[in-house]
Design a protein around this motif. Sequence first.
Motif, PDB file in Angstrom:
ATOM      1  N   GLU A  54       0.811  -1.217   0.000  1.00  0.00           N
ATOM      2  CA  GLU A  54       0.000   0.000   0.000  1.00  0.00           C
ATOM      3  C   GLU A  54       0.847   1.270   0.000  1.00  0.00           C
ATOM      4  O   GLU A  54       0.361   2.355  -0.316  1.00  0.00           O
ATOM      5  N   GLN A  55       2.134   1.143   0.315  1.00  0.00           N
ATOM      6  CA  GLN A  55       2.990   2.312   0.429  1.00  0.00           C
ATOM      7  C   GLN A  55       3.373   2.883  -0.938  1.00  0.00           C
ATOM      8  O   GLN A  55       3.355   2.177  -1.962  1.00  0.00           O
ATOM      9  N   PHE A  56       3.753   4.161  -0.958  1.00  0.00           N
ATOM     10  CA  PHE A  56       4.242   4.822  -2.162  1.00  0.00           C
ATOM     11  C   PHE A  56       5.631   4.281  -2.504  1.00  0.00           C
ATOM     12  O   PHE A  56       6.545   4.320  -1.697  1.00  0.00           O
ATOM     13  N   PHE A  65       7.520   5.786 -14.793  1.00  0.00           N
ATOM     14  CA  PHE A  65       6.997   5.222 -13.547  1.00  0.00           C
ATOM     15  C   PHE A  65       5.552   5.665 -13.367  1.00  0.00           C
ATOM     16  O   PHE A  65       5.188   6.791 -13.697  1.00  0.00           O
ATOM     17  N   PHE A  66       4.737   4.763 -12.843  1.00  0.00           N
ATOM     18  CA  PHE A  66       3.366   5.115 -12.472  1.00  0.00           C
ATOM     19  C   PHE A  66       3.009   4.391 -11.185  1.00  0.00           C
ATOM     20  O   PHE A  66       3.598   3.353 -10.830  1.00  0.00           O
ATOM     21  N   GLU A  67       2.056   4.946 -10.469  1.00  0.00           N
ATOM     22  CA  GLU A  67       1.518   4.287  -9.284  1.00  0.00           C
ATOM     23  C   GLU A  67       0.096   4.783  -9.077  1.00  0.00           C
ATOM     24  O   GLU A  67      -0.175   5.981  -9.214  1.00  0.00           O
ATOM     25  N   GLY A  68      -0.801   3.870  -8.780  1.00  0.00           N
ATOM     26  CA  GLY A  68      -2.185   4.254  -8.600  1.00  0.00           C
ATOM     27  C   GLY A  68      -2.878   3.386  -7.562  1.00  0.00           C
ATOM     28  O   GLY A  68      -2.672   2.173  -7.530  1.00  0.00           O
ATOM     29  N   VAL A 145      -1.765   9.502   1.228  1.00  0.00           N
ATOM     30  CA  VAL A 145      -1.400  10.106  -0.049  1.00  0.00           C
ATOM     31  C   VAL A 145      -2.199  11.406  -0.188  1.00  0.00           C
ATOM     32  O   VAL A 145      -3.427  11.389  -0.061  1.00  0.00           O
ATOM     33  N   ARG A 146      -1.496  12.502  -0.430  1.00  0.00           N
ATOM     34  CA  ARG A 146      -2.153  13.799  -0.610  1.00  0.00           C
ATOM     35  C   ARG A 146      -1.917  14.285  -2.031  1.00  0.00           C
ATOM     36  O   ARG A 146      -0.782  14.345  -2.496  1.00  0.00           O
TER      37      ARG A 146
END
Length: 475
Positions: A54-56, A65-68, A145-146
Amino acid sequence: MKTKHLPPRPSGWSAQWFLSSVLLLLGISLSKDILDGTNFQLSANNLRLLNRPEQFHGENVTGPFFEGWYYKTVLPKAAGSVIFIPGVFVPKSMNGEETTDTRQQPHGFVMVIRDPHTVECLYYAYPMSEFSATPGTEDGYGFTVRIGKSTFHDKGMELNLDAAALVRTTDDDTSAFMRKALRERQVLHPELRFPGSEEKLLTREWPRKALSVRGSVTFLDSVRFPGSKLIPTVMGPFAYLPAMECYHGLVSQYHQTTGAIRFETAEGSKEHEFDVTGGEGYMEKDHGINFPMNWIWLQAGSFAREKGSSLMMSIADVPLLSKKGMLSRMVSSIPVYGSWLLSKFHMTGFLVTLHHSRTNTTHNLSLYTGSRIKSILSDAYLNADEKPMQEVEITVTDFWRTKKMMVRAKRPIGAGVPLPGPIVEANRMALIVEETLTVDVDVVFTVDGVIVLEDSGSIAGMEVVGDMKSLISGI
């Protein structure tokens, strides 16, 4: 003093020395290219956060790079669902080139889709200066996450998305996505190819609205995926591979929700408001450098009888070598056998989890457990209203063949919403995924021939992307 006479140099020595020097320089150059093309920081982050999906994972990472994070909220009485996907995209270096295309720049984003009252995917984009992530505890709780003025975390989300931050999909992107979707459906379902059928097979263009989103949603009694040393995440032992193209994380298999989500016009008046108190939710995430080429994804959590149960299935063509990397180019350049060898550097992987609420048990029938997919069937037909429907049936058994799961998912063709995703070739976010939010699902799960769960749901999410014939043949 005796003079030592050196033997005469063999003929061709200078040519051999020259050739060796050239090969050495070429090797150094290739090694540098390979090293430059390897995201070591991402690999290090993957190992450091091995059991914390769950972490960034993008701290100090260069592109691509991507993360969602995928936040699904089902309305009370299964009246519909609202999806929020906060994330970040970092393109590969453009070598000093400037672009005015927001989706080709590093940025944080929040995607929003909903059904009922469906509109196009709302894509809110923010500069990286307005993106931040705070790690949680070792057990995976407390991460935050902000993005802009909105906050997303393990216990809920606070929403403050302004219409001014919306980025519209271009007409060219929409047309390209429509053509791709039509080609894939015509190949997979030739039985629906009759005069005038092309329009019915296309993805619908949903209305465009400039909407702001406000609200707050709280999660209660979240059900975690039961990890271990051998299976630190839902990816199992594959999570230990630090340089795969895409990683999948299962954050909350099921939770209850309270709160409200309000959609407003650009002028500030209410467009629609959803009361989610008494609703249900689910959360997962993806991160890496690229999506798979072909995949089927299905998630269902609003079952008619077994409330609190949750199903996730993901079947994908997973590359073990990035097709755009130097190593792939080196393999493909091998005379005669290059293309054949390169075709072997991928596999069809699958993740299948079922949390059964009545027994409080998570059944894992993923590839790494020794489970197998016995069959995947895809069919299409016109229903009584002359609307094209797609039906996918998947049967999975465990290693000992004592557990068996049959899943049948049915969705209307053209009712999905196109979503942006990372496209490495174009170095930008563009439409690649069509997600349907109103999928009917029937599940039958047996253990030793005894039915443990037999149930139906109507608010499942489903994606069928890419060359399905190739994907199914790889099983």
